[in-house]
Design an enzyme around this catalytic site. Structure first.
Site, PDB file in Angstrom:
ATOM      1  N   CYS A  30      20.566  -7.136  -3.407  1.00 53.60           N
ATOM      2  CA  CYS A  30      19.181  -6.785  -3.087  1.00 53.60           C
ATOM      3  C   CYS A  30      18.743  -7.475  -1.807  1.00 53.60           C
ATOM      4  CB  CYS A  30      18.270  -7.179  -4.236  1.00 53.60           C
ATOM      5  SG  CYS A  30      18.524  -8.877  -4.731  1.00 53.60           S
ATOM      6  N   GLU A  90      11.892  -7.770 -10.475  1.00 50.48           N
ATOM      7  CA  GLU A  90      12.560  -8.159  -9.223  1.00 50.48           C
ATOM      8  C   GLU A  90      13.294  -6.924  -8.738  1.00 50.48           C
ATOM      9  OE1 GLU A  90      14.453 -12.021  -9.538  1.00 50.48           O
ATOM     10  OE2 GLU A  90      13.525 -12.187 -11.497  1.00 50.48           O
TER      11      GLU A  90
HETATM   12  P1  NAD Z   1      18.187   0.661 -11.691  1.00 53.80           P
HETATM   13  O1  NAD Z   1      16.734   0.544 -11.451  1.00 53.80           O
HETATM   14  O2  NAD Z   1      18.808   1.997 -11.614  1.00 53.80           O
HETATM   15  O3  NAD Z   1      18.571   0.084 -13.116  1.00 53.80           O
HETATM   16  C1  NAD Z   1      18.250  -1.238 -13.509  1.00 53.80           C
HETATM   17  C2  NAD Z   1      18.179  -1.297 -15.028  1.00 53.80           C
HETATM   18  O4  NAD Z   1      17.069  -0.514 -15.462  1.00 53.80           O
HETATM   19  C3  NAD Z   1      19.409  -0.717 -15.718  1.00 53.80           C
HETATM   20  O5  NAD Z   1      19.701  -1.481 -16.860  1.00 53.80           O
HETATM   21  C4  NAD Z   1      18.938   0.669 -16.115  1.00 53.80           C
HETATM   22  O6  NAD Z   1      19.629   1.208 -17.197  1.00 53.80           O
HETATM   23  C5  NAD Z   1      17.489   0.381 -16.477  1.00 53.80           C
HETATM   24  N1  NAD Z   1      16.593   1.545 -16.481  1.00 53.80           N
HETATM   25  C6  NAD Z   1      16.707   2.685 -15.766  1.00 53.80           C
HETATM   26  N2  NAD Z   1      15.679   3.514 -16.064  1.00 53.80           N
HETATM   27  C7  NAD Z   1      14.895   2.883 -16.963  1.00 53.80           C
HETATM   28  C8  NAD Z   1      13.689   3.220 -17.645  1.00 53.80           C
HETATM   29  N3  NAD Z   1      13.079   4.374 -17.454  1.00 53.80           N
HETATM   30  N4  NAD Z   1      13.158   2.323 -18.504  1.00 53.80           N
HETATM   31  C9  NAD Z   1      13.751   1.122 -18.700  1.00 53.80           C
HETATM   32  N5  NAD Z   1      14.905   0.762 -18.092  1.00 53.80           N
HETATM   33  C10 NAD Z   1      15.476   1.620 -17.237  1.00 53.80           C
HETATM   34  O7  NAD Z   1      18.884  -0.356 -10.661  1.00 53.80           O
HETATM   35  P2  NAD Z   1      20.442  -0.589 -10.445  1.00 53.80           P
HETATM   36  O8  NAD Z   1      21.003   0.570  -9.704  1.00 53.80           O
HETATM   37  O9  NAD Z   1      21.074  -1.013 -11.724  1.00 53.80           O
HETATM   38  O10 NAD Z   1      20.431  -1.887  -9.500  1.00 53.80           O
HETATM   39  C11 NAD Z   1      20.301  -1.839  -8.115  1.00 53.80           C
HETATM   40  C12 NAD Z   1      18.865  -2.127  -7.711  1.00 53.80           C
HETATM   41  O11 NAD Z   1      18.482  -3.417  -8.194  1.00 53.80           O
HETATM   42  C13 NAD Z   1      18.655  -2.187  -6.209  1.00 53.80           C
HETATM   43  O12 NAD Z   1      17.455  -1.538  -5.898  1.00 53.80           O
HETATM   44  C14 NAD Z   1      18.546  -3.689  -5.925  1.00 53.80           C
HETATM   45  O13 NAD Z   1      17.824  -3.985  -4.747  1.00 53.80           O
HETATM   46  C15 NAD Z   1      17.851  -4.166  -7.151  1.00 53.80           C
HETATM   47  N6  NAD Z   1      18.082  -5.606  -7.377  1.00 53.80           N
HETATM   48  C16 NAD Z   1      17.065  -6.483  -7.137  1.00 53.80           C
HETATM   49  C17 NAD Z   1      17.266  -7.851  -7.299  1.00 53.80           C
HETATM   50  C18 NAD Z   1      16.184  -8.852  -7.018  1.00 53.80           C
HETATM   51  O14 NAD Z   1      16.326 -10.006  -7.416  1.00 53.80           O
HETATM   52  N7  NAD Z   1      15.106  -8.485  -6.344  1.00 53.80           N
HETATM   53  C19 NAD Z   1      18.518  -8.316  -7.710  1.00 53.80           C
HETATM   54  C20 NAD Z   1      19.527  -7.391  -7.963  1.00 53.80           C
HETATM   55  C21 NAD Z   1      19.301  -6.042  -7.798  1.00 53.80           C
END
Ligand code: NAD
Length: 513
Positions: free
Chosen positions: A319, A285
């Site tokens: 998001c 997501e």
């Molecule tokens: P992010 O992608 O930076 O991080 C999300 C998670 O992924 C964190 O726990 C991070 O440590 C982990 N991560 C980062 N690199 C990784 C890798 N290489 N392998 C595995 N895990 C890894 O996102 P963020 O800044 O924490 O959150 C904001 C983003 O989330 C925005 O783009 C927002 O739109 C999205 N979001 C989407 C929804 C939805 O339901 N569609 C809901 C909430 C947030």
């Protein structure tokens, strides 16, 4: 009644406008004003040591909130060992019993609302209303998924055939699920993923966002207290590029539930594809470039209320938040003028204050990215309005709600995850072109429509390629069990969280005849 027709109530939360609810709530939160939390990985029920990550408050970086010991790669491997060993027993536990543990956790979250709200303010910078909603949503996910598992996975479903032969479909856990979550819903999304995986009979290794590990740690402590066996849930806080990639590249991981940015989802997808093992489900997501279309029949005051909430509530860090507002030229001056007026009334400040509308963004990196975007737009576009900040914002990571008029959605390359609204004027004859441009971004999360013309909103709804389309209302704050939430295209793989199909992605279906 919820999606399944069940008389299941969502969490009531606290109404802070009622003095008799507000006073005890405030006291329970204030008890944690100076609290210093410590956290670490939890493997087989034991808290582990590791490299220390210091947590400071997003609204004032001089304020220490706590510290987290991050997991090492070796610890992640050990956590997967433990979860793999615990899988046969947990998957064989009756679904109702698994669900009962999660129901008890929901009760514990409600009983500990004061501490969890304090963590939402101090670790994640969430305002009072956002913090209450965060805990309510977490509670709702727990009750919703455990109820569904208990009713639908308790016994095999009979599959009736024309020949009268007995056949059954049973839903079983797949193995060890990796759950990786973002900081913007540090409790609700974190526990939503984990509870779905556990309710469906998987054991779990979970990694919260590095910025919000303290609240996730407290949730896992309460989960153990609620009776989830120590082997079934492993908690490995740490950086995504390290802990996250070690976790997702391990061949014993039988499925991944991820919420975060589109770029990270694509990275994980590549990691999973490179593994030399069975293909596994990947539930992602991700981000959005969410638009709202307003035509000349819309009610301007209602539009402005919904635009301001959709674009600036939670400092735009949802998001689903509105990024690009398309306003029909005929009413644009009126609507833009009202938005300007409403933005002048926004209170930007410390999240624990009752009067605050917009709190800080999550960290200095996020702030810098958003300020760079604002700086670039200042040279290319017309700034419509910018809110002002209260003096107590000086030491925090605040970004002022800002609105620009831009030429078109195609000038935006990425999701700008903060309180920045882009406004585009369009002619009535260009409606289809507008919808095409929105679709061409490739994102497909939310869309808002404001129109009193049924033909117009039905037409937009049919043509828009988005997961959630909202008509004549705001476009944020989906309610568990009522508004299943999730996108398509660059915004995610589906299924929708809080909807009837989510749990099934965490199971393997076994057919017997
Ligand atoms: P992010 O992608 O930076 O991080 C999300 C998670 O992924 C964190 O726990 C991070 O440590 C982990 N991560 C980062 N690199 C990784 C890798 N290489 N392998 C595995 N895990 C890894 O996102 P963020 O800044 O924490 O959150 C904001 C983003 O989330 C925005 O783009 C927002 O739109 C999205 N979001 C989407 C929804 C939805 O339901 N569609 C809901 C909430 C947030």
């Amino acid at each position: 009644k919820d999606i399944f027709g069940a008389d299941r109530k969502n969490s009531a939360g606290t109404n802070i406008e009622i003095a008799s609810e507000w006073q005890p709530f405030r006291e329970s939160v204030e008890a944690f004003t100076d609290h210093h939390w410590t956290a670490g990985a939890i493997v087989n029920g034991e808290v582990q040591t590791g490299d220390i990550y210091k947590v400071t408050a997003p609204y004032d970086r001089r304020e220490s909130v706590g510290e987290v010991a991050f997991a090492s790669s070796a610890l992640v491997a050990k956590a997967i060992d433990v979860a793999a060993e615990a899988f046969p027993a947990w998957s064989a536990t009756p679904a109702a019993e698994r669900g009962a543990c999660l129901q008890r956790l929901a009760d514990l979250l409600e009983a500990n609302t004061g501490e969890l709200v304090a963590l939402c303010h101090r670790e994640a910078g969430k305002t009072i209303q956002d913090s209450i909603d965060e805990i309510r949503e977490a509670v709702d996910f727990l009750r919703f998924y455990s109820h569904q598992a208990a009713t639908e996975f308790a016994a095999g479903k009979p599959v009736v055939g024309f020949d009268g032969q007995e056949r059954t479909l049973t839903y079983q856990g797949r193995g060890v699920f990796a759950c990786i979550s973002p900081w913007n819903f540090p409790l609700a999304i974190f526990l939503g993923q984990v509870s779905a995986a556990l309710a469906a009979g998987n054991t779990v290794v979970c990694k919260p966002a590095e910025q919000t590990s303290l609240i996730a740690f407290r949730a896992i402590q309460m989960m153990l207290e609620a009776g989830v066996p120590a082997g079934a849930i492993q908690f490995v806080p740490g950086r995504g590029a390290e802990v996250g990639s070690v976790l997702t590249s391990d061949v014993r991981i039988a499925g991944v539930a991820f919420t975060g940015s589109t770029e990270t989802a694509q990275r994980i997808n590549r990691t999973l594809a490179a593994r030399d093992c069975d293909p596994v489900p990947f539930i992602a997501e991700t981000g959005g470039q969410n638009a709202m279309i307003v035509d000349s029949t819309a009610l301007p005051e209602q539009v402005v209320r919904d635009v301001v909430r959709s674009a600036f509530a939670s400092a735009g860090q949802r998001c689903s938040a509105l990024r690009v507002l398309f306003v029909q030229e005929d009413v644009a001056d009126r609507v833009v003028g009202l938005i300007k007026g409403a933005m002048a009334e926004l209170n930007v400040g410390r999240p624990e204050l009752h009067s605050t509308d917009v709190g800080p963004v999550i960290d200095a990196t996020a702030k810098q990215k958003l300020l760079t975007h604002i700086g670039a737009l200042k040279n290319q576009a017309k700034m419509v309005a910018q809110a002002s900040a209260s003096p107590d914002c000086a030491h925090g990571d605040f970004v002022l709600p800002t609105a620009f008029e831009i030429r078109g959605i195609n000038v935006l390359q990425n999701e700008n995850f903060g309180p920045i609204l882009h406004i585009v004027r369009f002619k009535a004859s260009e409606l289809d072109k507008v919808i095409d441009q929105i679709n061409q971004t490739g994102f497909g999360l939310t869309m808002g429509v404001h129109s009193r013309n049924e033909r117009t909103y039905s037409h937009i709804e049919r043509r828009a390629r988005v997961g959630n389309c909202y008509i004549n209302r705001d476009q944020v704050g989906a309610v568990v069990g009522v508004q299943p939430f999730g996108g398509q295209g660059l915004s995610g793989t589906g299924p929708k969280a809080g909807g009837p199909h989510y749990l099934y992605r965490f199971t393997k279906d076994v057919f017997t005849a």
